[in-house]
Design a protein around this motif. Sequence first.
Motif, short mmCIF file in Angstrom:
data_model
loop_
_atom_site.label_atom_id
_atom_site.label_comp_id
_atom_site.label_asym_id
_atom_site.label_seq_id
_atom_site.Cartn_x
_atom_site.Cartn_y
_atom_site.Cartn_z
N HIS A 83 0.82 -1.22 0.00
CA HIS A 83 0.00 0.00 0.00
C HIS A 83 0.85 1.26 0.00
CE1 HIS A 83 -3.83 -2.15 0.89
NE2 HIS A 83 -3.00 -3.01 1.44
N ARG A 84 2.16 1.09 -0.15
CA ARG A 84 3.06 2.24 -0.16
C ARG A 84 3.82 2.29 -1.48
NH1 ARG A 84 4.21 5.15 4.32
NH2 ARG A 84 4.90 6.56 2.66
N TYR A 85 4.04 3.51 -1.95
CA TYR A 85 4.67 3.73 -3.25
C TYR A 85 5.82 4.72 -3.12
CZ TYR A 85 0.52 1.47 -5.18
OH TYR A 85 -0.46 0.56 -5.47
N LEU A 102 19.57 0.39 -1.33
CA LEU A 102 18.26 0.51 -1.95
C LEU A 102 17.16 0.15 -0.95
CD1 LEU A 102 19.02 -1.18 -5.40
CD2 LEU A 102 18.98 1.25 -4.90
N LEU A 103 17.33 -0.96 -0.25
CA LEU A 103 16.32 -1.39 0.72
C LEU A 103 16.10 -0.34 1.80
CD1 LEU A 103 17.45 -5.11 1.13
CD2 LEU A 103 15.33 -4.34 0.05
N LYS A 104 17.18 0.19 2.33
CA LYS A 104 17.07 1.20 3.38
C LYS A 104 16.41 2.47 2.84
CE LYS A 104 20.94 -0.32 6.26
NZ LYS A 104 22.27 0.01 6.81
N ASP A 105 16.74 2.84 1.61
CA ASP A 105 16.12 4.02 1.00
C ASP A 105 14.60 3.87 0.97
OD1 ASP A 105 18.48 5.33 0.52
OD2 ASP A 105 18.47 5.03 -1.65
N ALA A 110 9.22 5.27 3.42
CA ALA A 110 7.89 4.98 3.98
C ALA A 110 7.82 5.36 5.45
CB ALA A 110 7.57 3.49 3.80
N ASN A 111 8.88 5.05 6.21
CA ASN A 111 8.89 5.39 7.63
C ASN A 111 8.73 6.89 7.86
OD1 ASN A 111 9.21 2.77 8.55
ND2 ASN A 111 11.43 2.91 8.78
N ALA A 112 9.37 7.68 7.01
CA ALA A 112 9.37 9.13 7.19
C ALA A 112 8.08 9.79 6.71
CB ALA A 112 10.56 9.75 6.45
N ASN A 113 7.23 9.01 6.08
CA ASN A 113 6.00 9.57 5.53
C ASN A 113 4.80 8.75 6.01
OD1 ASN A 113 6.85 11.75 3.33
ND2 ASN A 113 8.32 10.06 3.22
N SER A 143 6.61 -2.76 -2.07
CA SER A 143 6.69 -4.22 -1.90
C SER A 143 7.23 -4.89 -3.16
CB SER A 143 5.32 -4.79 -1.54
OG SER A 143 4.38 -4.56 -2.58
N GLU A 144 6.82 -4.42 -4.32
CA GLU A 144 7.30 -4.99 -5.57
C GLU A 144 8.78 -4.71 -5.77
OE1 GLU A 144 4.98 -3.51 -8.80
OE2 GLU A 144 3.29 -4.85 -8.42
N ALA A 145 9.20 -3.50 -5.43
CA ALA A 145 10.61 -3.16 -5.57
C ALA A 145 11.48 -4.09 -4.72
CB ALA A 145 10.84 -1.70 -5.17
N ILE A 146 11.04 -4.36 -3.50
CA ILE A 146 11.79 -5.26 -2.61
C ILE A 146 11.81 -6.67 -3.17
CG2 ILE A 146 11.80 -6.32 -0.32
CD1 ILE A 146 10.58 -3.69 0.75
N GLU A 147 10.66 -7.17 -3.60
CA GLU A 147 10.57 -8.54 -4.11
C GLU A 147 11.41 -8.73 -5.36
OE1 GLU A 147 6.39 -8.94 -4.69
OE2 GLU A 147 5.95 -8.57 -2.57
N GLU A 148 11.37 -7.75 -6.26
CA GLU A 148 12.13 -7.87 -7.50
C GLU A 148 13.64 -7.85 -7.24
OE1 GLU A 148 10.54 -4.71 -9.83
OE2 GLU A 148 8.63 -5.73 -10.18
#
Length: 338
Positions: A83-85, A102-105, A110-113, A143-148
Motif C-alpha cells: 500500500h506504499r509507493y 536501496l532497501l534502506k532508501d 515509507a517510515n518518514a512519511n 513491496s514490488e521493488a523489494i521482491e524484484e
Amino acid sequence: MARLPVTGIEYVDTLNGAGTASVGMPLHAPEADPSTLLPGASGLAILRDDTPVWGGILWGATADLSAGTLALSASGYHSYYAHRYLDSTKGYSRKNADQSTLLKDWISYANANGGIGTDTSAIATRGRTATREWSFSEFKKISEAIEELADDLDGFNFRYEPYWVTTGTRIGNRFRVVKRGAEAYPQLEHRVSCNVTGVTYDGTQLATQAYAFGADLGTWMKPFATSSNPALTTPRMVTVATYSDLKASGQLIPKAAALATVGSQPIAVPTLTLYPQQFSPVQFQPGAVGTAIADSGYVALMEQYVITERRVGVDVNGTETVSLALASKEVFDNGNSG
C-alpha cells in the motif's frame, strides 16, 4: 495494547512474502473493541512463550452474531508495503548502489512519511550492486521493488521479525536480509520425525531458453537479456517475462538467469507435517535449507529442500501443529524464489 482471549490461531510464514494469520475470539469479549481492534489500523502479534513469533497488520474481521465469534484476518508487515509507493515528486534514482542501500532508501522513505516504523538496522552491506530508477508517474510499489530485488540472480531472502520494543507493552518490526542457503533446519524423515503428506512435481516452468524484456523505450524496441539451459533434453521450450520498470539490458541479465535456473529441472514440492513435541517451529524459517527423506513408490526423496512456507496452528486446547511446504534447493540457489 491488549492480549486477546483467542479460541484458535493459525499463522503462515511465506518465503519472501507477507504471510497470513487467522485468529478466533469471542464476539462479546471486552477486548473485542472496535475502537482499538480496527482493520487497517491495528497491528496483530502472536506470542509463543511470551516471545513474538509472528506479526503483521489486521486487515479484516468477520463477526458471526449467531455463533458469538469474531474471526480476525491479518497479513504480515510486508503487506503494508503493498500500500506504499515511491511517490516523491522527484521520483527515485540510484545507480550501482549496494542492495542494502536501496532497501534502506525505500523503507526509510515509507517510515518518514506516515509508515509503520520498520527497523532497518539489521540490513547489512551485501557487496551486490543494482541500479533502480523510476519517475514519479511510474509510482513504484515498494513491496514490488523489494521482491524484484530479492529475486535477482544475486538476490537474497528477507523477512520481517516482530520484537519487543518495550517488553509486555509495545512490539516493533525489523526487516532482516538473509543470504540464500545461510540457514539450516534439522533433517526430516518420513514416519520418523514427520509425515510427508504429498509431493507435487511441476514441469510447466521448464525452459531451454529464457528471455527477460524491459520497458518499452518508445522506439518500438525493448531492452532484453536471455539465458539458456543447454543440458535439458526436452523439446525446445521458451519462457518469457517482462519487467516494465527496467530500462537497460544489464539490469535484465540477472532476471533472465533466474528464469533459466527455475526452468532447469522439474520442481519437486513436498508438503509435510512435523511430529508433535519434537521440534519448535522457530527451527524452520522460510528460506532455510535441509534434507528431507521419503521412500514410497513414485516418491524417492533424499536431497536438500528449501522451506517455502511454514504453517502453524494452535487449537483451543493449546495443541500446536506445524506443516511445511518445500521446494528443490537448486531452484533457490540462483533462481527466482517467486
